[in-house]
Design a protein around this motif. Structure first.
Motif, mmCIF file in Angstrom:
data_model
loop_
_atom_site.group_PDB
_atom_site.id
_atom_site.type_symbol
_atom_site.label_atom_id
_atom_site.label_comp_id
_atom_site.label_asym_id
_atom_site.label_seq_id
_atom_site.Cartn_x
_atom_site.Cartn_y
_atom_site.Cartn_z
ATOM 1 N N PRO A 30 0.814 -1.224 0.000
ATOM 2 C CA PRO A 30 0.000 0.000 0.000
ATOM 3 C C PRO A 30 0.842 1.267 0.000
ATOM 4 C CG PRO A 30 -0.978 -1.619 1.459
ATOM 5 C CD PRO A 30 0.339 -2.191 1.031
ATOM 6 N N ALA A 31 1.956 1.264 0.705
ATOM 7 C CA ALA A 31 2.810 2.455 0.722
ATOM 8 C C ALA A 31 3.427 2.711 -0.650
ATOM 9 C CB ALA A 31 3.912 2.293 1.767
ATOM 10 N N GLN A 32 3.842 1.655 -1.318
ATOM 11 C CA GLN A 32 4.407 1.817 -2.656
ATOM 12 C C GLN A 32 3.334 2.262 -3.651
ATOM 13 O OE1 GLN A 32 6.144 -2.124 -2.850
ATOM 14 N NE2 GLN A 32 8.215 -1.246 -2.896
ATOM 15 N N ALA A 33 2.136 1.698 -3.528
ATOM 16 C CA ALA A 33 1.039 2.116 -4.407
ATOM 17 C C ALA A 33 0.726 3.592 -4.204
ATOM 18 C CB ALA A 33 -0.200 1.266 -4.136
ATOM 19 N N ALA A 34 0.771 4.045 -2.961
ATOM 20 C CA ALA A 34 0.533 5.459 -2.679
ATOM 21 C C ALA A 34 1.634 6.325 -3.270
ATOM 22 C CB ALA A 34 0.424 5.683 -1.172
ATOM 23 N N ALA A 35 2.872 5.850 -3.224
ATOM 24 C CA ALA A 35 3.983 6.592 -3.823
ATOM 25 C C ALA A 35 3.799 6.707 -5.336
ATOM 26 C CB ALA A 35 5.308 5.918 -3.497
ATOM 27 N N LEU A 36 3.315 5.650 -5.963
ATOM 28 C CA LEU A 36 3.028 5.707 -7.398
ATOM 29 C C LEU A 36 1.890 6.681 -7.684
ATOM 30 C CD1 LEU A 36 3.343 1.934 -8.356
ATOM 31 C CD2 LEU A 36 4.890 3.792 -9.020
ATOM 32 N N ALA A 37 0.875 6.695 -6.830
ATOM 33 C CA ALA A 37 -0.224 7.641 -7.003
ATOM 34 C C ALA A 37 0.273 9.075 -6.886
ATOM 35 C CB ALA A 37 -1.319 7.372 -5.973
ATOM 36 N N ALA A 38 1.137 9.338 -5.916
ATOM 37 C CA ALA A 38 1.689 10.687 -5.748
ATOM 38 C C ALA A 38 2.482 11.101 -6.982
ATOM 39 C CB ALA A 38 2.564 10.738 -4.500
ATOM 40 N N ALA A 39 3.252 10.173 -7.536
ATOM 41 C CA ALA A 39 4.020 10.473 -8.733
ATOM 42 C C ALA A 39 3.101 10.736 -9.928
ATOM 43 C CB ALA A 39 4.976 9.319 -9.040
#
Length: 219
Positions: A30-39
């Motif tokens: 989930p943290a990595q998915a959120a980082a991708l969303a932010a990008a």
């Protein structure tokens, strides 16, 4: 008919782990998915900021600040359709067309937006299909027409067709913009990164090891 004056809207959700891009988990956490969303949001903001417009507004769900020089409105409504309709209503400007995009197409280009806006020179609406049956942009010469979205089922393989039918049912002439691919799955993410390899999304994706991420997610 001349190309109308246009404002740009970005409908986006704050990149909070567990609330965004959940279909990317697995292979990513989930943290990595959120980082991708932010990008993805950052890439989209960059493109919208570089596209000629009379105004740009972030229509946000959650604690997501407006970029410098942008306006900001909170999303409102129960469900995506009503939230989309409210976004157009809450930002309408007299004599100004509205072109809305979401946060799911980080490969979006300035050319894509300019072409979509130019299509409004000869029609009342322009709708950009997504490969999964949805749509990535809707431009309206009269933002009030967005009220039809409240009754359209969203996030289905028929959403594009149903949205176009609803707009035509209102008597609007609807043009079709370029087809883009939404980022919902790992395969989508890889394709979007390949389409814009110099973007923040592609760089963020390149730092993530899906095999390691899957293991971490299961711990």
């Amino acid at each position: 008919m001349s190309v109308p004056r246009i404002q740009l809207l970005l409908l986006a959700k704050a990149p909070v782990p567990g609330r965004v891009k959940t279909r990317l988990c697995p292979p990513w956490t989930p943290a990595q998915a959120a980082a991708l969303a932010a990008a993805a949001i950052a890439d989209t903001v960059e493109v919208l900021s570089a596209t000629p417009a009379v105004a740009r507004t972030l229509v946000a769900d959650g604690a997501l600040p407006a970029p410098a020089g942008w306006g900001r409105r909170e999303q409102r409504g129960d469900g995506l359709g009503p939230r989309l309709a409210a976004a157009y209503a809450d930002t309408a400007r007299p004599g100004v067309a509205t072109l809305l995009v979401g946060m799911d197409t980080p490969q979006l280009s300035v050319g894509d937006l300019i072409a979509a806006g130019a299509a409004l020179a000869g029609c009342d609406a322009v709708l950009g299909p997504a490969e999964d049956g949805g749509w990535w942009t809707l431009g309206l010469r009269d933002p009030a027409a967005a009220e039809v979205l409240a009754g359209v089922p969203m996030s289905t393989p028929q959403t594009f067709a149903l949205t176009r039918a609803a707009l035509r049912g209102r008597g609007l002439r609807v043009a079709t913009a370029a087809t883009l691919r939404d980022v919902d799955t790992a395969a989508d993410a890889t394709a979007a990164a390949a389409a814009r390899p110099d973007g923040r999304f592609a760089r963020a994706l390149s730092t993530m090891d899906p095999s390691t991420s899957t293991v971490d997610a299961e711990r």
